[in-house]
Design a protein around this motif. Sequence first.
Motif, PDB file in Angstrom:
ATOM      1  N   LEU A  36       0.820  -1.200   0.110  1.00  0.00           N
ATOM      2  CA  LEU A  36      -0.055  -0.073  -0.061  1.00  0.00           C
ATOM      3  C   LEU A  36       0.849   1.276  -0.019  1.00  0.00           C
ATOM      4  N   LYS A  37       2.017   1.254   0.898  1.00  0.00           N
ATOM      5  CA  LYS A  37       3.037   2.302   0.923  1.00  0.00           C
ATOM      6  C   LYS A  37       3.534   2.651  -0.330  1.00  0.00           C
ATOM      7  N   THR A  38       4.005   1.575  -1.143  1.00  0.00           N
ATOM      8  CA  THR A  38       4.657   1.774  -2.397  1.00  0.00           C
ATOM      9  C   THR A  38       3.637   2.381  -3.377  1.00  0.00           C
ATOM     10  N   ILE A  39       2.422   1.743  -3.631  1.00  0.00           N
ATOM     11  CA  ILE A  39       1.624   2.156  -4.448  1.00  0.00           C
ATOM     12  C   ILE A  39       1.275   3.588  -4.345  1.00  0.00           C
ATOM     13  N   GLY A  40       0.942   3.840  -3.040  1.00  0.00           N
ATOM     14  CA  GLY A  40       0.419   5.470  -2.846  1.00  0.00           C
ATOM     15  C   GLY A  40       1.838   6.251  -3.003  1.00  0.00           C
ATOM     16  N   ILE A  52      -3.589   8.480   1.491  1.00  0.00           N
ATOM     17  CA  ILE A  52      -4.312   7.716   2.465  1.00  0.00           C
ATOM     18  C   ILE A  52      -3.805   6.433   2.326  1.00  0.00           C
ATOM     19  N   LEU A  53      -3.184   5.911   1.343  1.00  0.00           N
ATOM     20  CA  LEU A  53      -2.338   4.577   1.088  1.00  0.00           C
ATOM     21  C   LEU A  53      -1.210   4.681   1.797  1.00  0.00           C
ATOM     22  N   VAL A  54      -0.467   5.743   1.668  1.00  0.00           N
ATOM     23  CA  VAL A  54       0.763   5.914   2.438  1.00  0.00           C
ATOM     24  C   VAL A  54       0.519   5.587   4.013  1.00  0.00           C
ATOM     25  N   THR A  55      -0.571   6.465   4.440  1.00  0.00           N
ATOM     26  CA  THR A  55      -0.810   6.580   5.893  1.00  0.00           C
ATOM     27  C   THR A  55      -1.220   4.981   6.403  1.00  0.00           C
TER      28      THR A  55
END
Length: 337
Positions: A36-40, A52-55
């Motif tokens: 999720l963090k990588t995609i964000g 929000i994906l990074v968080t």
Amino acid sequence: MLKRKGILLSPKVYFITVLSYMALGLFSSLIMGLILKTIGEGLITKGIDAEILVTVGQQAIALTGPAIGVAVAFALEAPPLVLFSAVAVGAFGYEAGGPAGSYVAAVIATEIGKLISKTTRLDIILTPFITLLIGFVSGKYVGAWIGTLMTDLGEIIRWGTEREPLVMGIFVATVMGLALTAPISSAALGIMLGLDGLAAGAATIGCAAQMIGFGVISYRDNGIGGFIAQGIGTSMLQVGNIIRNPWTIVPPTLAGALLAPFATVLLTLESNPEGSGMGTSGLVGPLMMLKTMGFEGEYYLAVFVLCFLAPALISYLIYRILRRMGRIKDGDLKIEY
């Protein structure tokens, strides 16, 4: 009494069942958080608001210890008070000794918690009190020591792979590939060892070869559903068939061994601990390899060839040879899932 409390003291339980559930805990927190963090972060660089994906990813990563703790306790069929206490125990162990520390602390605390559970009328106080206390002490001393040992072993593997990339690359790819298909968790093993760099790259290739290789060579018996279940899910589905006919594991294992030098010597492909033991499961291995090296065109091609195309072709070629020799026959790779 131990049997009545559900404490089996079985290596199979601790090193197969519990490690497998630990891997699920890792996937649901650390690995998925990284994805999720990588995609964000990738979307943000393209001007898309994906904070929000990074968080969510960062918070999931921060809760890796508790996720391991509850996964281990669940695998050991802990009663409710022990299960809920294991959330904190996993955090204790993770702080002291990383994933290995969390695993050790949760196993010891859960088994002792099960022993104490429902023995007195003060169960609601005594059970979590003992479980938390034992978990903290186990994590601080035993877990920390085990975590350091695993880290040092991983460092030796990484050091050896950098100095002897040909031999060690083949060794790491073969061992991690076999671990992925065996009923143990290569994902948990790779993370506990802290495999990174060339060693993690070789491990990823070996694991990918097992999954894609088995998916391709068993297509005749299992069709497209079987290919997806093994190529994106797990080659562990073939364990029963391997026991009945050990020749079935030869094609993907040889494919991984043959491709490892291309990753470690020619292309110097690297990865991280989270992707080292995942193979193509959920595409985590290739994604973590790209995250480590960079999302660039040349790496996309290298990852596609070594994780998907080459394992498929080499495994199929070896499979055809073994079929002509009569070592593998129709139905030998049929799976039930």
